[in-house]
Design an enzyme around this catalytic site. Structure first.
Site, PDB file in Angstrom:
ATOM      1  N   ASN A 207       0.816  -1.218   0.000  1.00 41.62           N
ATOM      2  CA  ASN A 207       0.000   0.000   0.000  1.00 41.62           C
ATOM      3  C   ASN A 207       0.853   1.273   0.000  1.00 41.62           C
ATOM      4  O   ASN A 207       0.328   2.365   0.152  1.00 41.62           O
ATOM      5  CB  ASN A 207      -0.980  -0.014   1.181  1.00 41.62           C
ATOM      6  CG  ASN A 207      -0.270  -0.077   2.515  1.00 41.62           C
ATOM      7  OD1 ASN A 207       0.958  -0.178   2.575  1.00 41.62           O
ATOM      8  ND2 ASN A 207      -1.032  -0.034   3.585  1.00 41.62           N
ATOM      9  N   HIS A 333       2.769   6.368  11.613  1.00 44.16           N
ATOM     10  CA  HIS A 333       1.536   5.730  12.093  1.00 44.16           C
ATOM     11  C   HIS A 333       1.706   4.275  12.561  1.00 44.16           C
ATOM     12  O   HIS A 333       0.716   3.601  12.834  1.00 44.16           O
ATOM     13  CB  HIS A 333       0.340   5.935  11.137  1.00 44.16           C
ATOM     14  CG  HIS A 333       0.527   5.530   9.727  1.00 44.16           C
ATOM     15  ND1 HIS A 333       0.068   6.271   8.666  1.00 44.16           N
ATOM     16  CD2 HIS A 333       1.096   4.441   9.184  1.00 44.16           C
ATOM     17  CE1 HIS A 333       0.353   5.662   7.539  1.00 44.16           C
ATOM     18  NE2 HIS A 333       0.971   4.547   7.820  1.00 44.16           N
ATOM     19  N   HIS A 408      -5.581   6.521  10.837  1.00 46.07           N
ATOM     20  CA  HIS A 408      -4.384   6.627   9.985  1.00 46.07           C
ATOM     21  C   HIS A 408      -4.664   6.460   8.500  1.00 46.07           C
ATOM     22  O   HIS A 408      -3.789   6.682   7.677  1.00 46.07           O
ATOM     23  CB  HIS A 408      -3.322   5.629  10.421  1.00 46.07           C
ATOM     24  CG  HIS A 408      -3.415   4.267   9.779  1.00 46.07           C
ATOM     25  ND1 HIS A 408      -4.550   3.488   9.832  1.00 46.07           N
ATOM     26  CD2 HIS A 408      -2.515   3.565   9.066  1.00 46.07           C
ATOM     27  CE1 HIS A 408      -4.325   2.356   9.192  1.00 46.07           C
ATOM     28  NE2 HIS A 408      -3.110   2.368   8.714  1.00 46.07           N
TER      29      HIS A 408
END
Lengths: 485, 147
Positions: A207, A333, A408
């Site tokens: 991602n 995060h 996040h």
């Protein structure tokens, strides 16, 4: 499963759901999930609420085992989980940080408008793709020897800026000034250094992404102006972490923690929650090693920032001054931090684990740079590649309720397998192209796994935090160009 | 190694990916776990068994129990894959107990090979990790990978 949760979860407010500690013997505190009714329907579909309950077993946990609205099934901690533990009798858990230590996001603003960029999108995306190594096993341009690697681990983004890969202000606007002071490179395994040495300045896969964006909505004009943002502006978002270095640090210490759990007789319901007391050598060593990985990630995002500036300079043939590619902020995060918090009227130092959660400090917090003292810490929330990303600011309520934390990202909805089944023979690049989003990815698999439908709607996630008063919306960006591994 | 005994299936997980691995013996279970992991990393293309470019590595691991041993051994293979840029596709287990494995594993350099990498595995997790024998005596391992 679904019925079970409908009975267990107690709604305590429009966006607050609790799992009472009586739900599972061994829970030390209640679980608390921030979500809307409609997000809750997704959340109870997988094992994420079970994982919220499991985290409540961690010795020394304070307040609640918390989950943000982007919560989904992880391993050990849910993704979107927050847990604060006491320093004197609490634990630190590598599972509460994850393998991609200091995975995070940074946002650059610019002096460019859509008009300036629209005919140069292809060039920009191609050159960014060429210049910033992405994809599985991507190797960076920087090759580090052992001594230099240790300096990266000790100094983080500050190492990169000292090397000429950035500006002084980049440090000012990075969480922790891009350097965790407790980092101790001497305890890092040779394996971690070997795995990380060739990967500094690489985006990675999954991602992680680079995105050229357009600010398409401003919610709070004064705060946006203070961050240098305005409607119609081009921005760049960078999402990556500590690459193989962080993965190896986590793997090394998880193996150590398996033994620590037995040594300190800690009872946990999932082995991935393995942990050690913060006062024990295993706990201290992990924290120092994790800080090294956090620094690696900040150096990584800093190097990438420098190359982004070079690419824009090359294409627009104007000075850095005129481009105005300034760092708005950089947030981690996936991290654990020792922070000062107030709990039940007492000032406490706590170890705050944020596993897929972002720090969201309010106005006047001592950690904020002077420019953000009055408005609060910028919080950067990336969405999926077909929808929006958001800039929020932290509010006082975050300190009162979530140990200064917020969501996040969008949070996965579909497994990668399900996403691929959904895609079948669809041409994702063409579909996004029709919506004026130019995508370049090294792997078709990644593109299929990362389709919009695989994620919750980030707007809904962000709205929960906004309406709960934890962090409030400042600006929204939509993607124009996406580079993926 | 007899390729007919390859036996594993992919388990969906919201953020990550899991494998259910089977074996008639513990040795076969470990072999299939390694094959399954590299199946997740690459396409299924197999290189002929005889290949002079295949390099062999001694991969030995220790742990306090069989589950941790599987994680340790797979982690070692993953580490070599990530640092030497190779794909493992041939394995020999010389000895295996509950706490120790001695093996030799053959790998092909990714560059210039027909192997295409499709997925990066960050690590092998301990989440829901289980190794057990079913009623028929068949071994099974459940493993979740962070991707």
């Amino acid at each position: 499963m679904k019925d079970k949760w409908e009975e267990v979860l107690k709604q305590k407010g429009p966006y607050i759901w609790e799992i009472p500690k009586e739900f599972r013997p061994g829970m030390l505190v209640d679980g608390r999930i921030y979500a809307s009714q409609s997000l809750m329907k997704y959340i109870i579909k997988d094992q994420a609420p079970d994982q919220v309950a499991n985290v409540a077993f961690l010795p020394g946990i304070v307040g609640y085992s918390l989950a943000m609205p982007d919560i989904h099934w992880g391993y050990g901690f849910p993704i979107g989980g927050v847990a604060a533990t006491r320093l004197d009798d609490g634990v630190i858990s590598p599972g509460g940080v994850g393998f991609d230590i200091n995975c995070g996001v940074r946002l650059l603003r610019s002096n460019l408008k859509f008009q300036d960029i629209k005919n140069k999108m292809n060039q920009l995306v191609e050159l960014l793709y060429k210049k910033i190594p992405a994809g599985v096993g991507s190797e960076g341009i920087l090759k580090l020897n052992l001594a230099e690697a240790k300096r990266v681990l000790a100094d983080g983004a500050q190492w990169a800026v000292q090397k000429g890969l950035g500006e002084k202000d980049d440090i000012t606007y990075t969480e922790e000034k891009g350097k965790m002071r407790e980092a101790n490179p001497d305890i890092i395994s040779n394996k971690a250094i070997q795995r990380g040495a060739s990967q500094l300045g690489t985006l990675g896969s999954g991602n992680h992404f680079l995105e050229i964006q357009l600010v398409d909505k401003i919610y709070q004009a004064e705060k946006a102006t203070q961050m240098g943002l305005e409607e119609g502006m081009i921005t760049m978002l960078v999402h990556t972490g500590s690459r193989g270095f962080g993965h190896q640090v986590c793997s090394d210490h998880l193996a150590i923690m398996q033994k620590a759990v037995q040594r300190y007789k800690i009872s946990i319901p999932d082995r991935q929650l393995a942990c050690a007391p913060l006062t024990a050598p295993e706990g201290k060593n992990y924290y120092q090693a994790m800080c090294c990985a956090a620094n690696f990630a900040w150096a990584n995002r800093q190097c990438i920032t420098h190359w982004i500036r070079e690419v824009f300079s090359q294409i627009f043939r104007i000075s850095q001054e005129e481009l105005g590619l300034k760092l708005v902020y950089d947030v981690a995060h996936n991290i654990a931090k020792i922070e000062d918090h107030q709990y039940e009227g007492n000032n406490l130092q706590l170890c705050v684990h944020r596993k897929g959660a972002t720090r969201a400090f309010p106005p006047h917090h001592p950690e904020l740079p002077p420019k953000y003292k009055e408005i609060g810490q910028p919080v950067l929330i990336p969405g999926d590649m077909g929808r929006f990303s958001f800039v929020l600011v932290g509010n006082e309520k975050a300190m009162q309720e979530t140990f200064g934390s917020t969501c996040h990202g969008a949070g996965r909805l579909l497994s990668r397998g399900a996403a691929k089944r959904e895609v079948k023979n669809r041409n994702i690049v063409a579909e996004l192209g029709k919506r004026d989003i130019l995508v370049k990815a090294r792997s078709r698999e990644t593109l299929a796994e990362e389709i919009s439908e695989a994620y919750k709607d980030v707007t809904e996630v962000v709205n929960v935090m906004d309406q709960s008063g934890i962090s409030s919306k400042v600006a929204r960006m939509r993607p124009l160009g996406v580079i993926k591994g | 190694m007899d390729k007919d005994n390859i036996d594993y299936k992919i388990i969906d997980h919201t953020a990550d990916i899991g494998l259910e691995v089977y074996g008639k013996s513990k040795e076969e279970l470990f072999l299939n776990a390694a094959r399954g992991m590299f199946f997740l990393i690459t396409d299924t293309q197999l290189i002929p068994a005889r290949n002079k470019n295949r390099k062999y590595y001694t991969v030995n691991s220790n742990a306090s129990n069989i589950e941790d041993l599987l994680v340790a051994w797979l982690s070692e293979l993953l580490f070599i894959h990530a640092t030497e840029f190779v794909i493992f596709d041939d394995y020999e287990i010389h000895s295996l107990t509950e706490q120790m494995i001695k093996s030799r594993a053959g790998a092909i350099k990714i560059k210039g090979s027909p192997y295409q990498i499709v997925r990066e595995i960050k690590a092998i997790t301990y989440h829901n990790l289980r190794i057990f024998q079913d009623r028929t005596g068949r071994w099974q391992a459940n493993i979740v990978f962070d991707i």
